[in-house]
Write a protein that holds these residues in place. Structure first.
Motif, PDB file in Angstrom:
ATOM      1  N   TYR A 121       0.818  -1.220   0.000  1.00 46.00           N
ATOM      2  CA  TYR A 121       0.000   0.000   0.000  1.00 46.00           C
ATOM      3  C   TYR A 121       0.852   1.271   0.000  1.00 46.00           C
ATOM      4  N   GLU A 122       2.155   1.064  -0.167  1.00 46.48           N
ATOM      5  CA  GLU A 122       3.058   2.199  -0.434  1.00 46.48           C
ATOM      6  C   GLU A 122       3.734   1.980  -1.782  1.00 46.48           C
ATOM      7  N   PHE A 123       3.137   1.133  -2.583  1.00 44.83           N
ATOM      8  CA  PHE A 123       3.705   0.793  -3.894  1.00 44.83           C
ATOM      9  C   PHE A 123       5.155   0.315  -3.759  1.00 44.83           C
ATOM     10  N   PHE A 124       5.477  -0.302  -2.648  1.00 43.07           N
ATOM     11  CA  PHE A 124       6.847  -0.786  -2.390  1.00 43.07           C
ATOM     12  C   PHE A 124       7.868   0.337  -2.588  1.00 43.07           C
ATOM     13  N   GLY A 125       7.434   1.557  -2.306  1.00 40.85           N
ATOM     14  CA  GLY A 125       8.346   2.701  -2.415  1.00 40.85           C
ATOM     15  C   GLY A 125       8.376   3.318  -3.802  1.00 40.85           C
ATOM     16  N   ALA A 126       7.631   2.780  -4.743  1.00 41.97           N
ATOM     17  CA  ALA A 126       7.654   3.324  -6.115  1.00 41.97           C
ATOM     18  C   ALA A 126       7.006   4.705  -6.151  1.00 41.97           C
ATOM     19  N   MET A 193      -0.629  -1.182  -9.864  1.00 43.55           N
ATOM     20  CA  MET A 193       0.695  -1.511 -10.390  1.00 43.55           C
ATOM     21  C   MET A 193       1.686  -0.449  -9.912  1.00 43.55           C
ATOM     22  N   ALA A 194       2.747  -0.907  -9.264  1.00 47.32           N
ATOM     23  CA  ALA A 194       3.813   0.002  -8.853  1.00 47.32           C
ATOM     24  C   ALA A 194       4.755   0.181 -10.030  1.00 47.32           C
ATOM     25  N   LEU A 195       5.250   1.405 -10.210  1.00 48.13           N
ATOM     26  CA  LEU A 195       6.138   1.700 -11.342  1.00 48.13           C
ATOM     27  C   LEU A 195       7.243   2.639 -10.890  1.00 48.13           C
ATOM     28  N   GLY A 196       8.470   2.259 -11.165  1.00 48.17           N
ATOM     29  CA  GLY A 196       9.593   3.129 -10.810  1.00 48.17           C
ATOM     30  C   GLY A 196      10.906   2.430 -11.096  1.00 48.17           C
ATOM     31  N   LYS A 197      11.982   3.037 -10.585  1.00 49.58           N
ATOM     32  CA  LYS A 197      13.302   2.422 -10.776  1.00 49.58           C
ATOM     33  C   LYS A 197      13.499   1.358  -9.699  1.00 49.58           C
ATOM     34  N   PRO A 198      13.941   0.167 -10.095  1.00 48.30           N
ATOM     35  CA  PRO A 198      14.112  -0.893  -9.099  1.00 48.30           C
ATOM     36  C   PRO A 198      15.302  -0.607  -8.186  1.00 48.30           C
ATOM     37  N   ASP A 199      15.187  -1.025  -6.933  1.00 48.75           N
ATOM     38  CA  ASP A 199      16.314  -0.914  -6.006  1.00 48.75           C
ATOM     39  C   ASP A 199      17.208  -2.128  -6.231  1.00 48.75           C
ATOM     40  N   PRO A 200      18.401  -1.899  -6.802  1.00 44.96           N
ATOM     41  CA  PRO A 200      19.231  -3.054  -7.155  1.00 44.96           C
ATOM     42  C   PRO A 200      19.796  -3.779  -5.930  1.00 44.96           C
ATOM     43  N   ASP A 201      19.792  -3.111  -4.786  1.00 54.27           N
ATOM     44  CA  ASP A 201      20.401  -3.717  -3.594  1.00 54.27           C
ATOM     45  C   ASP A 201      19.392  -4.465  -2.726  1.00 54.27           C
TER      46      ASP A 201
END
Ligand SMILES: Cc1cc2nc3c(=O)[nH]c(=O)nc-3n(C[C@H](O)[C@H](O)[C@H](O)COP(=O)(O)O)c2cc1C
Length: 223
Positions: A121-126, A193-201
């Motif tokens: 519900y936070e779009f996983f930070g997206a 749908m969450a959309l953004g740059k993935p956290d590579p770490d």
């Protein structure tokens, strides 16, 4: 990017960088994705997008709704059938086990698992959230067509260096989200749908879900 590379690179990303994604980029993505097919070219879908302060406002609104009522909004759509059968049940179980193993949350720590799910519900930070809805008069065929649009968006996002996570979790807050977007009564919210740059770490983004072999799901008659 080759189609096959995109198909294989698309995963459900569950941790994003806060990096801003401009509205123009989201528009361009949707402008490309609208070429997704639909039966009879009905193009039955509606897409509702939040980014910037609107995204934050929605996240806050839903957080408040969850705090006031931790139970889901009355479900119009069951995310899964009531008692899932094999092999689907095991696949779902395995996905959860693999995900929580990466997150280091043990099976018995139910509160931590539930808490983690709230990240939906936070779009996983997206920084961008998309929602998909259909006119209630549409039938099963059109629901499948909506899926084609969603997958097209997910694949095209990769070419822009963006990642996605489809989120049926939002169906549990359909009422709140529908009110937020002022959707007419006749419109049924399906999925986020969450959309953004993935956290590579982020460990969770290392999750690679399995797939059944072709012979398990395909029947091919050739004579
Ligand atoms: C329609 C749809 C809804 C989904 N909803 C959620 C969700 O609410 N939360 C989540 O973490 N993953 C969600 N997923 C991701 C699935 O768990 C994921 O697609 C599946 O495990 C396959 O993994 P992959 O996407 O990484 O290939 C959803 C996927 C689809 C297609």
């Amino acid at each position: 990017m080759h189609v096959l590379d995109a198909v294989k690179a698309r995963i459900s990303t569950r941790a994003f960088l806060p990096d801003h994604v401009p509205e123009a980029e989201v528009r361009a993505l949707l402008d490309d994705a609208r070429w997704a097919p639909s039966g009879g070219n009905l193009q039955p879908w509606k897409v509702h997008v939040v980014l910037g302060p609107a995204r934050d406002r929605l996240v806050e609104t839903v957080k408040k709704a969850i705090a006031e009522n931790p139970f889901a909004d009355e479900a119009e759509l069951a995310i899964y059938p009531p008692s899932l059968w094999e092999p689907h049940r095991t696949r779902r179980y395995q996905l959860g086990e693999d995900m929580y193993a990466l997150l280091g949350i043990p099976r018995e720590d139910k509160p931590a698992r539930l808490q983690w799910l709230l990240n939906n519900y936070e779009f996983f930070g997206a920084p961008v959230g998309l929602f998909f809805s259909l006119d209630r008069r549409f039938d099963k065929g059109q629901w499948a067509h909506l899926g084609m649009l969603m997958q097209t968006i997910a694949l095209l996002a990769l070419e822009r260096g963006l990642a996605t996570c489809m989120q049926e979790a939002w169906a549990a807050r359909a009422k709140t989200v529908s009110e937020f977007f002022e959707l007419p009564e006749g419109e049924q919210l399906y999925c986020g749908m969450a959309l953004g740059k993935p956290d590579p770490d982020a460990a969770v983004n290392k999750l690679r879900s399995a797939r059944a072999d072709v012979d398990e799901f395909a029947t091919i008659l050739s004579a």
